[in-house]
Scaffold this motif. Structure first.
Motif, short mmCIF file in Angstrom:
data_model
loop_
_atom_site.label_atom_id
_atom_site.label_comp_id
_atom_site.label_asym_id
_atom_site.label_seq_id
_atom_site.Cartn_x
_atom_site.Cartn_y
_atom_site.Cartn_z
N ALA A 121 -31.02 64.74 -32.98
CA ALA A 121 -30.44 64.30 -31.71
C ALA A 121 -31.47 63.42 -31.00
O ALA A 121 -32.48 63.95 -30.54
CB ALA A 121 -30.06 65.50 -30.84
N PRO A 122 -31.25 62.09 -31.02
CA PRO A 122 -30.06 61.36 -31.44
C PRO A 122 -30.00 61.14 -32.94
O PRO A 122 -30.99 61.36 -33.65
CB PRO A 122 -30.23 60.02 -30.71
CG PRO A 122 -31.73 59.83 -30.70
CD PRO A 122 -32.30 61.20 -30.47
N THR A 123 -28.83 60.69 -33.42
CA THR A 123 -28.67 60.38 -34.84
C THR A 123 -27.73 59.20 -35.01
O THR A 123 -27.20 58.65 -34.03
CB THR A 123 -28.16 61.61 -35.61
OG1 THR A 123 -28.26 61.35 -37.02
CG2 THR A 123 -26.71 61.93 -35.26
N TYR A 124 -27.52 58.81 -36.26
CA TYR A 124 -26.70 57.65 -36.60
C TYR A 124 -25.25 57.86 -36.14
O TYR A 124 -24.60 58.83 -36.53
CB TYR A 124 -26.77 57.43 -38.10
CG TYR A 124 -25.93 56.31 -38.66
CD1 TYR A 124 -25.83 55.07 -38.03
CD2 TYR A 124 -25.26 56.48 -39.87
CE1 TYR A 124 -25.07 54.05 -38.57
CE2 TYR A 124 -24.50 55.46 -40.43
CZ TYR A 124 -24.41 54.25 -39.76
OH TYR A 124 -23.66 53.24 -40.30
N LEU A 125 -24.77 56.94 -35.33
CA LEU A 125 -23.46 57.08 -34.71
C LEU A 125 -22.34 57.20 -35.73
O LEU A 125 -21.42 58.02 -35.58
CB LEU A 125 -23.22 55.87 -33.79
CG LEU A 125 -21.88 55.77 -33.08
CD1 LEU A 125 -21.63 56.99 -32.22
CD2 LEU A 125 -21.83 54.50 -32.25
N ALA A 126 -22.36 56.38 -36.79
CA ALA A 126 -21.27 56.40 -37.77
C ALA A 126 -21.29 57.66 -38.62
O ALA A 126 -20.26 58.05 -39.18
CB ALA A 126 -21.33 55.16 -38.67
N ALA A 127 -22.45 58.31 -38.73
CA ALA A 127 -22.49 59.61 -39.42
C ALA A 127 -21.79 60.67 -38.57
O ALA A 127 -21.01 61.49 -39.09
CB ALA A 127 -23.93 60.02 -39.70
N LEU A 128 -22.06 60.66 -37.27
CA LEU A 128 -21.35 61.58 -36.38
C LEU A 128 -19.85 61.35 -36.47
O LEU A 128 -19.06 62.30 -36.50
CB LEU A 128 -21.81 61.38 -34.93
CG LEU A 128 -23.21 61.87 -34.57
CD1 LEU A 128 -23.53 61.48 -33.13
CD2 LEU A 128 -23.33 63.37 -34.75
N GLN A 129 -19.45 60.10 -36.51
CA GLN A 129 -18.03 59.77 -36.59
C GLN A 129 -17.40 60.38 -37.84
O GLN A 129 -16.31 60.96 -37.79
CB GLN A 129 -17.85 58.25 -36.59
CG GLN A 129 -16.40 57.77 -36.59
CD GLN A 129 -16.31 56.25 -36.73
OE1 GLN A 129 -17.21 55.62 -37.30
NE2 GLN A 129 -15.25 55.67 -36.23
#
Length: 396
Positions: A121-129
């Motif tokens: 946290a934070p991390t890659y946005l598209a992985a969270l998606q």
């Protein structure tokens, strides 16, 4: 009136990609974009065919191919990974349509609705998606310059019994942090102790400008299952969409079947071009040129930030990758500022979007790309962005 179609329950969790939406807006004439991780055209290599190159235009490579990938590329990927410290067989490698496909496959492999899954946290946005689409309860671990805290990691594993952990240890996106050698070893020991599967994502590995440890955590594991993701989108040409994964023997067969069900195979001509590049002597010069080009851009961005954001934010100079991570001294929500910035022909990524939904909101962060804009546009765009932040400071 026709009734609405009945869709799967996961569609309620499907979010749009803020990065992709901003990239679409960033195509407008006159827009200065610090938003996406766009490689610079001047840094991309001119690929050369040699007498030993495979003919990528051959009719053979216009037909359907193997889901695993071209055998010649898989063999060269194993050699490429050996240079990184990963001792794998070609049969443990799977060619992907970009490393984003590997994240999708990992989500399908591990995640059921409600599954606890660890990440930074934070991390890659598209992985969270991708993970949250399948219902993952993404639990974020705070980042320091050295990486995540191994002791906290052990506590979280004990408490939540997660199914896997997703990490970007080398030039982390979005923070730019690179895990220390000591931290990598300690994390590997914790993962081995609990046999917790690791998804290690390294799209920026080759973009190193200062000497730091880049030992893959996967290479240190003795017991825990693992998936290692890589990409050629940042070192060659992103439009080809050629990435890869390597995986432990217990996970690989499942990942292969998931790819078979997804897209049959990755584009064959692009695979052959990558295989030819991996075999040519020029690749070392290409990578050196890439690193030197981006090192200059990084330093130009740091100078421009010092002149524009010196009183507004704090940041570290990244040793690699494509991004600066800014922490504003006034912790305001940067998401509403994006619309104002776009209206002033500047695009950036609000930092709030990179945090898992299950955690507390973290305000006052921004990710700025330095690889795409030229130095003149950098100064102009950052001056505009600093003015917008100054004008939207909270009342004290």
């Amino acid at each position: 009136m026709p009734s609405s179609p009945q869709l799967s329950e996961r569609i309620s969790r499907l979010t749009s990609s803020l990065v992709r939406e901003i990239l679409a807006a960033a195509q407008a004439p006159g827009m200065i974009s610090f938003a996406g991780g766009l490689p610079s055209a001047e840094a991309m290599p001119l690929l050369r065919d040699t007498p030993h190159s495979h003919d990528w235009l051959s009719p053979v490579f216009q037909q359907y191919g193997q889901s695993e990938g071209e055998p010649i590329l898989r063999a060269r990927l194993a050699d490429w990974l050996a240079e990184c410290g990963m001792q794998v067989s070609p049969h443990q490698t799977l060619v992907l349509s970009g490393s984003q496909q590997g994240i999708d496959l990992a989500a399908k492999l591990f995640v059921d609705p409600g599954t606890p899954l660890l990440c930074e946290a934070p991390t890659y946005l598209a992985a969270l998606q991708a993970f949250q689409l399948f219902g993952a309860n993404c639990l974020g671990l705070p980042l320091t310059n050295d990486g995540i805290d191994p002791e906290l990691l052990a506590q979280i594993i004990e408490t939540y019994q997660p199914r896997a952990i997703y990490l970007i240890p080398t030039f982390q996106n979005p923070s730019g942090h690179c895990y220390s050698a000591e931290n990598r070893r300690a994390i590997a020991e914790v993962l081995d102790h609990y046999a917790l599967p690791l998804i290690e994502d390294e799209p920026y590995r080759e973009l190193m400008y200062d000497n730091v440890d880049r030992t893959p955590i996967c290479s240190l594991l003795k017991r825990a299952p693992w998936i290692y993701l890589g990409s050629f989108s940042k070192t060659l040409w992103p439009g080809w969409r050629v990435g890869f994964l390597a995986a432990s023997d217990d996970l690989f067969p499942h990942l292969l079947r998931l790819k078979q069900a997804g897209d049959l195979h990755t584009n064959r001509p692009g695979q052959i071009r990558v295989a030819n590049w991996l075999a040519c002597d020029e690749r070392h010069k290409d990578l050196a040129h890439l690193r030197e080009t981006y090192r200059k851009k990084r330093d130009a961005m740091n100078d421009a930030l010092t002149n524009t954001f010196g009183d507004l934010a704090d940041w570290e100079i990244p040793a690699g990758g494509l991004f600066f991570w800014l922490k504003l001294r006034n912790a305001i929500d940067t998401r509403p500022l994006l619309k104002i910035a776009l209206e002033n022909n500047v695009a950036f990524m609000p930092g709030e979007a990179f945090y898992p939904a299950s955690g507390q909101p973290v305000f006052g962060t921004m990710r700025l790309n330095f690889s795409h804009a030229n130095s003149t546009d950098m100064r102009k765009g950052l001056t505009t962005l600093a003015r917008i932040i100054e004008n939207n400071k909270p009342d004290v």
